[in-house]
Design a protein around this motif. Structure first.
Motif, PDB file in Angstrom:
ATOM      1  N   ILE A  88     -46.284  -0.352  26.790  1.00  0.00           N
ATOM      2  CA  ILE A  88     -46.562  -0.826  25.978  1.00  0.00           C
ATOM      3  C   ILE A  88     -47.167  -0.435  23.926  1.00  0.00           C
ATOM      4  N   ALA A  89     -48.004   0.513  24.157  1.00  0.00           N
ATOM      5  CA  ALA A  89     -49.182   0.230  23.511  1.00  0.00           C
ATOM      6  C   ALA A  89     -50.256   1.495  23.679  1.00  0.00           C
ATOM      7  N   TYR A  90     -50.130   2.407  23.189  1.00  0.00           N
ATOM      8  CA  TYR A  90     -50.953   3.387  22.798  1.00  0.00           C
ATOM      9  C   TYR A  90     -51.767   4.613  22.065  1.00  0.00           C
ATOM     10  N   ASN A  91     -53.082   5.083  22.276  1.00  0.00           N
ATOM     11  CA  ASN A  91     -53.094   6.347  21.737  1.00  0.00           C
ATOM     12  C   ASN A  91     -53.725   7.384  22.609  1.00  0.00           C
ATOM     13  N   GLU A  92     -54.802   7.947  22.027  1.00  0.00           N
ATOM     14  CA  GLU A  92     -55.511   9.282  22.863  1.00  0.00           C
ATOM     15  C   GLU A  92     -56.131   9.017  23.694  1.00  0.00           C
ATOM     16  N   ASP A  93     -57.261   7.370  23.471  1.00  0.00           N
ATOM     17  CA  ASP A  93     -57.585   7.134  24.603  1.00  0.00           C
ATOM     18  C   ASP A  93     -57.490   6.215  25.491  1.00  0.00           C
ATOM     19  N   VAL A  94     -56.278   5.381  25.370  1.00  0.00           N
ATOM     20  CA  VAL A  94     -55.765   4.388  26.041  1.00  0.00           C
ATOM     21  C   VAL A  94     -53.902   4.066  26.171  1.00  0.00           C
ATOM     22  N   THR A  95     -54.035   4.262  26.878  1.00  0.00           N
ATOM     23  CA  THR A  95     -52.811   3.283  27.565  1.00  0.00           C
ATOM     24  C   THR A  95     -51.953   2.054  28.122  1.00  0.00           C
ATOM     25  N   VAL A  96     -51.098   0.745  26.987  1.00  0.00           N
ATOM     26  CA  VAL A  96     -51.592  -0.271  27.775  1.00  0.00           C
ATOM     27  C   VAL A  96     -50.209  -0.388  28.807  1.00  0.00           C
ATOM     28  N   SER A  97     -50.079  -0.648  29.896  1.00  0.00           N
ATOM     29  CA  SER A  97     -48.222  -0.565  30.619  1.00  0.00           C
ATOM     30  C   SER A  97     -48.949  -2.383  31.330  1.00  0.00           C
ATOM     31  N   VAL A  98     -47.458  -2.768  31.120  1.00  0.00           N
ATOM     32  CA  VAL A  98     -47.102  -3.777  31.378  1.00  0.00           C
ATOM     33  C   VAL A  98     -46.374  -3.313  33.525  1.00  0.00           C
ATOM     34  N   SER A  99     -46.553  -4.135  33.833  1.00  0.00           N
ATOM     35  CA  SER A  99     -46.323  -3.826  35.228  1.00  0.00           C
ATOM     36  C   SER A  99     -45.775  -5.692  35.929  1.00  0.00           C
ATOM     37  N   ARG A 100     -44.592  -5.284  36.374  1.00  0.00           N
ATOM     38  CA  ARG A 100     -44.187  -6.977  36.876  1.00  0.00           C
ATOM     39  C   ARG A 100     -43.507  -6.621  38.115  1.00  0.00           C
ATOM     40  N   ARG A 101     -44.154  -5.646  39.226  1.00  0.00           N
ATOM     41  CA  ARG A 101     -43.435  -5.408  40.295  1.00  0.00           C
ATOM     42  C   ARG A 101     -43.459  -7.283  41.411  1.00  0.00           C
ATOM     43  N   GLY A 102     -42.494  -6.195  41.733  1.00  0.00           N
ATOM     44  CA  GLY A 102     -41.714  -7.615  42.567  1.00  0.00           C
ATOM     45  C   GLY A 102     -41.730  -7.647  44.210  1.00  0.00           C
ATOM     46  N   ALA A 103     -42.280  -5.675  44.413  1.00  0.00           N
ATOM     47  CA  ALA A 103     -41.755  -6.032  45.862  1.00  0.00           C
ATOM     48  C   ALA A 103     -43.036  -4.702  46.502  1.00  0.00           C
ATOM     49  N   ASN A 104     -43.409  -4.224  47.820  1.00  0.00           N
ATOM     50  CA  ASN A 104     -44.236  -3.627  48.156  1.00  0.00           C
ATOM     51  C   ASN A 104     -43.584  -2.145  47.864  1.00  0.00           C
ATOM     52  N   MET A 105     -44.202  -1.076  47.283  1.00  0.00           N
ATOM     53  CA  MET A 105     -44.347   0.354  46.290  1.00  0.00           C
ATOM     54  C   MET A 105     -43.037   1.247  48.341  1.00  0.00           C
ATOM     55  N   THR A 106     -43.068   1.765  47.015  1.00  0.00           N
ATOM     56  CA  THR A 106     -42.445   3.084  48.372  1.00  0.00           C
ATOM     57  C   THR A 106     -42.969   4.118  47.977  1.00  0.00           C
ATOM     58  N   TYR A 107     -43.672   4.529  47.749  1.00  0.00           N
ATOM     59  CA  TYR A 107     -44.494   5.655  47.545  1.00  0.00           C
ATOM     60  C   TYR A 107     -45.912   4.781  46.831  1.00  0.00           C
ATOM     61  N   SER A 108     -46.397   5.965  47.209  1.00  0.00           N
ATOM     62  CA  SER A 108     -48.412   5.631  46.698  1.00  0.00           C
ATOM     63  C   SER A 108     -48.761   6.358  45.288  1.00  0.00           C
ATOM     64  N   VAL A 109     -49.262   5.752  44.591  1.00  0.00           N
ATOM     65  CA  VAL A 109     -49.707   6.861  43.503  1.00  0.00           C
ATOM     66  C   VAL A 109     -50.944   7.282  43.218  1.00  0.00           C
ATOM     67  N   ARG A 110     -51.341   8.027  42.859  1.00  0.00           N
ATOM     68  CA  ARG A 110     -52.382   8.244  41.820  1.00  0.00           C
ATOM     69  C   ARG A 110     -52.583   9.215  40.563  1.00  0.00           C
ATOM     70  N   ASN A 111     -53.201   8.234  39.993  1.00  0.00           N
ATOM     71  CA  ASN A 111     -53.658   8.701  38.404  1.00  0.00           C
ATOM     72  C   ASN A 111     -54.712   9.333  38.204  1.00  0.00           C
ATOM     73  N   ALA A 112     -54.175  10.835  37.577  1.00  0.00           N
ATOM     74  CA  ALA A 112     -55.001  11.916  37.394  1.00  0.00           C
ATOM     75  C   ALA A 112     -55.192  12.423  36.240  1.00  0.00           C
ATOM     76  N   ASP A 113     -54.853  11.685  35.327  1.00  0.00           N
ATOM     77  CA  ASP A 113     -54.794  11.494  33.880  1.00  0.00           C
ATOM     78  C   ASP A 113     -56.220  10.622  33.323  1.00  0.00           C
ATOM     79  N   GLY A 114     -56.827   9.524  33.717  1.00  0.00           N
ATOM     80  CA  GLY A 114     -57.390   8.908  33.571  1.00  0.00           C
ATOM     81  C   GLY A 114     -57.609   7.472  35.130  1.00  0.00           C
ATOM     82  N   ASP A 115     -58.837   6.332  34.352  1.00  0.00           N
ATOM     83  CA  ASP A 115     -58.972   5.683  34.938  1.00  0.00           C
ATOM     84  C   ASP A 115     -58.161   4.065  35.024  1.00  0.00           C
ATOM     85  N   GLU A 116     -57.483   3.884  35.805  1.00  0.00           N
ATOM     86  CA  GLU A 116     -56.970   2.641  35.437  1.00  0.00           C
ATOM     87  C   GLU A 116     -57.506   0.905  35.798  1.00  0.00           C
ATOM     88  N   LEU A 117     -57.147   0.047  34.694  1.00  0.00           N
ATOM     89  CA  LEU A 117     -58.158  -0.584  34.654  1.00  0.00           C
ATOM     90  C   LEU A 117     -56.450  -2.049  35.253  1.00  0.00           C
TER      91      LEU A 117
END
Ligand code: FE2
Length: 394
Positions: A88-117
């Motif tokens: 929803i908003a971003y710059n070179e230091d931080v990206t803010v996203s919204v997740s509204r996940r309603g069910a278990n992931m059908t994949y695993s995920v790994r972010n190699a670009d940055g820490d996630e909070l």
């Protein structure tokens, strides 16, 4: 950007001023207006003016304070278990996203670009990580260091996460002279222990276990015939953890309004991320309850309203505000007057607000832009009436 600069002792005082800034409910019949460098940590000036600087008659495009309805953002993962969160908003230091996940992931995920909070606004469930499961509930910060493989397993269909992806390593803010057990005891951090439950989730339609890797801003996947979350033990000083905002004990002064940067929880050289949380109002006779009007000269101020009111002003949960640098904000004088008249000794502030102050300007993504509210609206960062934006609590 350098934080914690040395104090300058070159101060001048001209004309009508308060000797102690930020105090006294009667301000010489003038309005106190603050301009500051480096958030609230650098040089500053307090200006005592005749008119409210937030009372502009109209603003050109780009001049206004921005307010958005965060509930209008609908990421793919709301309806699709294989879907993505939505930036929803971003710059070179931080990206803010919204997740509204309603069910278990059908994949695993790994972010190699940055820490996630993750900040959990709604929902309960589990972050099933290779370090072990982390249960989540509203008010949790869940920090997943760069490279952590995980899946989100919601307990029910209603979930709302705000995700802050940081290019630089995300650290807990230095709390310096407050001591090591304030404003929260690090022993309260929840650190996971491996517990493999072998539910068999995290598979695609072919029965494979994909790991979706975010790298260089895009996604790629590797596929396994076994669940890649298969760790039975770990050791080290790099690990995911969570803490809840209820375990954060805001520092305060009975006699002085403490600036929001004092409530920073996480920081990098590009941003401060923290929370404004329930506490008593300042009660001393000469204490000011409300921050002065101000313009932040070196940060854009992004806020997310989790719960409560903004100093007794009703705000819809999941409201998002953005105050760009150099724009005045603050409480309307009429709201200040009303608040001062309402507050009795012992009354408490009930706000629960997450703030993100960014050194580099934030770009608003189209999905958030489409959720912009205009006209009369209230948000924790801004109160706007008929297009004349006015108030901030940070
Ligand atoms: Fe502010």
């Amino acid at each position: 950007m350098e934080l914690r600069p040395m104090r300058s002792w070159i101060h001048h005082s001209k004309g009508k001023v308060l000797r102690q800034a930020g105090t006294t409910r009667d301000k010489l019949g003038l309005h106190e207006d603050m301009m500051t460098r480096q958030g609230f940590e650098g040089r500053d000036a307090h200006l005592y003016r005749r008119n409210e600087p937030i009372r502009w008659k109209r603003a050109d495009e780009g001049g206004e304070l921005l307010d958005f309805d965060g509930t209008a953002v609908q990421p793919d993962d709301l309806a699709d278990a294989g879907g993505f969160p939505r930036p929803i908003a971003y710059n070179e230091d931080v990206t803010v996203s919204v997740s509204r996940r309603g069910a278990n992931m059908t994949y695993s995920v790994r972010n190699a670009d940055g820490d996630e909070l993750y900040f959990v606004h709604q929902g309960t469930g589990t972050f099933y990580t290779e370090f072990g499961p982390i249960p989540y509930e509203p008010g949790d910060y869940v920090l997943l260091p760069k490279g952590t493989t995980y899946r989100v397993r919601p307990a029910g269909p209603v979930n709302y996460f705000l995700i802050f992806e940081s290019a630089d390593e995300l650290s807990l803010a230095d709390i310096g002279p407050l001591g090591r057990r304030a404003p929260f005891d690090p022993a309260l951090l929840y650190v996971p222990t491996p517990a493999l439950d072998e539910l068999g989730d995290g598979r695609n339609e072919e029965g494979e276990w994909p790991v979706r890797i975010k790298s260089l801003g895009g996604y790629t996947s590797v596929y396994y015939d076994f669940d890649p979350i298969d760790v039975e033990g770990w050791k080290g000083d790099l690990f995911p953890f969570k803490m809840n905002i209820r375990d954060y004990r805001p520092i305060m002064s009975d006699r002085l309004h403490v600036m929001p940067s004092a409530y920073t929880v996480f920081m990098t050289k590009g941003f401060l991320l923290g929370n404004l949380l329930p506490r008593p109002f300042e009660a001393a006779e000469d204490a000011e309850l409300i921050p002065p009007y101000h313009r932040n000269m070196e940060y854009d101020e992004f806020t997310f309203h989790h719960a409560g009111t903004a100093m007794q002003v009703e705000v819809a949960p999941a409201s998002v505000s953005l105050v760009r640098r150099g724009r005045h904000h603050g409480f309307l004088a009429e709201l200040q007057k009303k608040l001062r008249a309402n507050v009795k000794p012992g009354d408490r502030i009930d706000m629960q607000i997450i703030f993100l102050d960014v050194a580099n300007p934030l770009t608003v993504a189209p999905e958030l832009q489409a959720a912009q509210r205009r006209g009369e609206h209230y948000s924790e960062g801004t109160v706007a009436k008929e297009g004349a934006p006015t108030q901030s609590s940070s």
